[in-house]
Structures are given as structure tokens and as C-alpha cells.
Design a protein around this motif. Structure first.
Motif, PDB file in Angstrom:
ATOM      1  N   ARG A   1       0.827  -1.212   0.000  1.00 37.79           N
ATOM      2  CA  ARG A   1       0.000   0.000   0.000  1.00 37.79           C
ATOM      3  C   ARG A   1       0.859   1.259   0.000  1.00 37.79           C
ATOM      4  O   ARG A   1       0.518   2.262  -0.629  1.00 37.79           O
ATOM      5  CB  ARG A   1      -0.925  -0.006   1.211  1.00 37.79           C
TER       6      ARG A   1
ATOM      7  N   LYS B   1       0.715   2.772  -6.534  1.00 35.88           N
ATOM      8  CA  LYS B   1      -0.425   3.652  -6.776  1.00 35.88           C
ATOM      9  C   LYS B   1      -1.329   3.052  -7.845  1.00 35.88           C
ATOM     10  O   LYS B   1      -0.838   2.462  -8.821  1.00 35.88           O
ATOM     11  CB  LYS B   1       0.041   5.037  -7.229  1.00 35.88           C
ATOM     12  N   TYR B   2      -2.632   3.214  -7.630  1.00 38.43           N
ATOM     13  CA  TYR B   2      -3.602   2.753  -8.622  1.00 38.43           C
ATOM     14  C   TYR B   2      -3.708   3.813  -9.719  1.00 38.43           C
ATOM     15  O   TYR B   2      -4.133   4.945  -9.463  1.00 38.43           O
ATOM     16  CB  TYR B   2      -4.965   2.530  -7.961  1.00 38.43           C
TER      17      TYR B   2
ATOM     18  N   LYS C   1      -4.866   4.087 -13.938  1.00 35.34           N
ATOM     19  CA  LYS C   1      -5.383   3.433 -15.136  1.00 35.34           C
ATOM     20  C   LYS C   1      -4.554   3.803 -16.360  1.00 35.34           C
ATOM     21  O   LYS C   1      -3.966   4.875 -16.432  1.00 35.34           O
ATOM     22  CB  LYS C   1      -6.840   3.834 -15.375  1.00 35.34           C
TER      23      LYS C   1
ATOM     24  N   THR D   1       3.088   1.684 -10.404  1.00 37.94           N
ATOM     25  CA  THR D   1       1.689   1.987 -10.715  1.00 37.94           C
ATOM     26  C   THR D   1       1.050   0.782 -11.396  1.00 37.94           C
ATOM     27  O   THR D   1       1.733  -0.080 -11.945  1.00 37.94           O
ATOM     28  CB  THR D   1       1.561   3.201 -11.659  1.00 37.94           C
TER      29      THR D   1
ATOM     30  N   VAL E   1      -3.213  -1.216 -12.181  1.00 39.35           N
ATOM     31  CA  VAL E   1      -4.625  -1.351 -11.841  1.00 39.35           C
ATOM     32  C   VAL E   1      -4.800  -2.588 -10.963  1.00 39.35           C
ATOM     33  O   VAL E   1      -3.826  -3.205 -10.536  1.00 39.35           O
ATOM     34  CB  VAL E   1      -5.495  -1.417 -13.111  1.00 39.35           C
ATOM     35  N   CYS E   2      -6.055  -2.947 -10.697  1.00 37.67           N
ATOM     36  CA  CYS E   2      -6.309  -4.039  -9.750  1.00 37.67           C
ATOM     37  C   CYS E   2      -5.596  -5.320 -10.152  1.00 37.67           C
ATOM     38  O   CYS E   2      -5.078  -6.053  -9.289  1.00 37.67           O
ATOM     39  CB  CYS E   2      -7.811  -4.259  -9.597  1.00 37.67           C
TER      40      CYS E   2
ATOM     41  N   LEU F   1      -1.888  -5.045  -9.121  1.00 37.03           N
ATOM     42  CA  LEU F   1      -1.711  -5.111  -7.679  1.00 37.03           C
ATOM     43  C   LEU F   1      -1.922  -6.536  -7.175  1.00 37.03           C
ATOM     44  O   LEU F   1      -1.198  -7.008  -6.290  1.00 37.03           O
ATOM     45  CB  LEU F   1      -2.687  -4.153  -6.992  1.00 37.03           C
TER      46      LEU F   1
ATOM     47  N   HIS G   1     -13.183  -6.841 -11.535  1.00 45.99           N
ATOM     48  CA  HIS G   1     -12.221  -6.529 -10.483  1.00 45.99           C
ATOM     49  C   HIS G   1     -11.325  -7.732 -10.220  1.00 45.99           C
ATOM     50  O   HIS G   1     -11.640  -8.860 -10.615  1.00 45.99           O
ATOM     51  CB  HIS G   1     -12.981  -6.141  -9.210  1.00 45.99           C
TER      52      HIS G   1
ATOM     53  N   THR H   1      -6.414  -3.130  -3.996  1.00 45.05           N
ATOM     54  CA  THR H   1      -6.840  -1.848  -4.556  1.00 45.05           C
ATOM     55  C   THR H   1      -7.567  -1.017  -3.502  1.00 45.05           C
ATOM     56  O   THR H   1      -7.365   0.195  -3.398  1.00 45.05           O
ATOM     57  CB  THR H   1      -7.757  -2.059  -5.765  1.00 45.05           C
TER      58      THR H   1
END
Length: 282
Positions: free
Chosen positions: A151, A155-156, A158, A175, A177-178, A181, A220, A236
């Protein structure tokens, strides 16, 4: 308890005609771990498609369909009503120690959840950081510590990665997206010897939405790890899967659970148009 209706639509408008195509869809949620599928259908257009189904190696419900005639577009719509209640967690199993995790019994039973894959591959930098985060902790405490470390590092964002991006590439950018991560988390846990699996599904994005209001939902991804029992974590949103998460499939990485894939003759390429509409009905 939450009852959700999910309508997942994927549309292809090909650049040229397709003579034939063979396809697999993983769009049917599972009845397990606090969720129960009440209704489900997967409809294909053109309606002349030959449709079948089976459960794959991972226990995912797969809809198969093929089109043996000329077509220039294809539409797949999966509609599901599912009841989710994760408010009453299962009785806590005894946490295992590192010696147990490294025993032949566990490594044999969980071999597929321990081996790195191309998409969950991590480099030496992540491996060292994860080892430091878990130092001196039992597995049941080490896994949350690794998630807390992630965490602070990722960073999330797109649009900077794709379905072929692996965990190491996402880490270099800090960086993703879901999907990225989840891959990084799975790879990090496996590097410690903690069995971990990639989970795909849906999430209702607005817990304040009233009953019967339809919102733009999302496909997701999150993960689960085993420390004597399976535990979920959504990196996320920094929390376990709850009543707004709907599980469709679990596998080694995204390639085991991709929602729709196939082969075709002709077509000239096409970018799919995907929409997910979710309604809380109770």
C-alpha cells in the motif's frame, strides 16, 4: 446480506467478416465463501451459436460457444443475481508456522499456489523488501504486513499497463490497476512460501447506492492467501473482500481466469466494448 444483479456485456464489431470462431467465457460467479448464485444466464448473439458449459480445472464455470458461419459482430451478455453475505466469517483455523508451510504435505497440496508464473514474477528488489516486511512474523501476520508494505509503494493508475504486464514491470513503474496489484501481491506472498491465488470477479463501486439503482460496475481482481485457511485481500481498496465483492474465478494468475477468449478465422481485429451494470436489489 446483499443481493446484486450483474449484467456484463461484451460486444465485438470486427473490421472484417469472421468465417468461424471458437470461444470460452468465464462469466458465471461461484457459489462459495459467503456467496450464492440465485440465477445466471449467458446469451450469445448471433443466436445460432452452439453453446455448452463445463467446470475447468480450477472449479470455474466455463461457457463455450462457437459460430460456424459468416458474421461481422458478436455480443455476449452474462446476467447474474447473486446473494453475498460475508458478515459472518468462518471459524478461525489454527494458524500454521513456517515449518508447516514448508512441509512436504503443504508444498505438494499447494504447489500450484506457490510456483511463480510469468505474470506474478517478481525481481530481487521486491523479494528483499517483502522478506524484510515479514521478518520475525508468523505467516498469518506476515501476509497482512506485506499488503501494508504494498500500500505504501504502489499507486492505482489506469492506462499505464495491459493484460500482459507482469508484476515486476508494474513494480518498476510503481503503478497499475487491480490486476497488477493482485499479481504483485500474489508473487510477493509466494516468494515467502505462503500459498496465494489470483481472484477475479466484480465489485459494486458505491456502498451508498440505494436499492434498485443501477450503477456502472467494474470487473475486479484481488487475491487470497493460505495460512491454515484461505483469507481474501483486495489490494486496490486495502480490505478483505466484502458484501460488494462477487467472486467469479480463482487461478494462478489472470490467464487462468480471463473473462472471454477465443480463436477466429478472419475478422481483421476488433477492440471489445465492455460494460458492467450492477444493481443492488436487496
Amino acid at each position: 446480506m446483499t443481493r446484486l444483479k450483474i449484467v456484463h456485456t461484451t460486444s465485438y464489431l470486427y473490421n472484417g467478416g469472421v468465417a468461424r470462431s471458437y470461444n470460452e467465457a468465464r462469466l458465471t460467479p461461484l457459489s462459495r465463501d459467503g456467496q450464492m448464485v440465485l440465477e445466471n444466464s449467458v446469451k450469445v448473439a448471433p443466436s445460432s451459436a452452439a453453446v455448452g458449459s463445463y467446470s475447468d480445472y480450477w472449479g470455474t464455470r466455463v461457457t463455450t460457444f462457437d459460430l460456424q458461419h459468416w458474421h461481422e459482430k458478436m455480443n455476449v451478455t452474462a446476467t447474474t443475481t447473486v446473494e453475498v453475505d460475508r458478515s459472518r466469517p468462518a471459524p478461525k483455523a489454527d494458524a500454521v508456522d513456517w515449518e508447516t508451510l514448508r512441509s512436504g504435505e503443504v508444498t505438494d497440496a499447494c504447489a500450484e499456489w506457490l510456483a511463480p508464473t510469468r505474470l506474478t514474477e517478481i525481481g530481487d528488489e521486491v523479494r528483499a523488501a517483502v522478506s524484510h516486511a515479514a521478518e520475525g512474523l508468523w505467516p498469518a501476520d506476515a501476509a497482512p504486513a506485506v499488503m501494508a508494505w504494498m500500500r505504501g509503494e504502489m499507486k492505482y493508475v489506469k492506462g499505464v499497463t495491459g493484460v500482459t504486464t507482469n508484476a515486476e514491470q508494474a513494480w518498476r513503474q510503481r503503478t497499475g490497476v487491480c490486476q497488477d496489484l493482485a499479481h504483485l501481491g500474489v508473487g510477493a506472498l509466494r516468494s515467502l512460501g505462503i500459498p496465494a491465488r489470483y481472484v477475479s470477479g466484480y465489485i459494486h463501486p458505491n456502498p451508498e447506492a440505494p436499492v434498485e439503482e443501477t450503477v456502472a460496475g467494474q470487473s475486479h481482481a484481488w487475491l487470497e492467501w493460505w495460512d491454515g485457511q484461505w483469507n481474501s485481500w483486495d489490494p486496490t481498496n486495502h480490505k478483505p473482500a466484502g458484501n460488494l465483492h462477487v467472486t467469479v474465478a480463482a487461478g494462478r494468475d489472470y490467464r487462468d481466469v480471463s473473462p472471454l477468449r477465443g480463436i477466429l478465422s478472419g475478422g481483421g481485429g476488433a477492440a471489445p466494448q465492455v460494460t458492467v451494470a450492477i444493481t443492488r436489489v436487496a
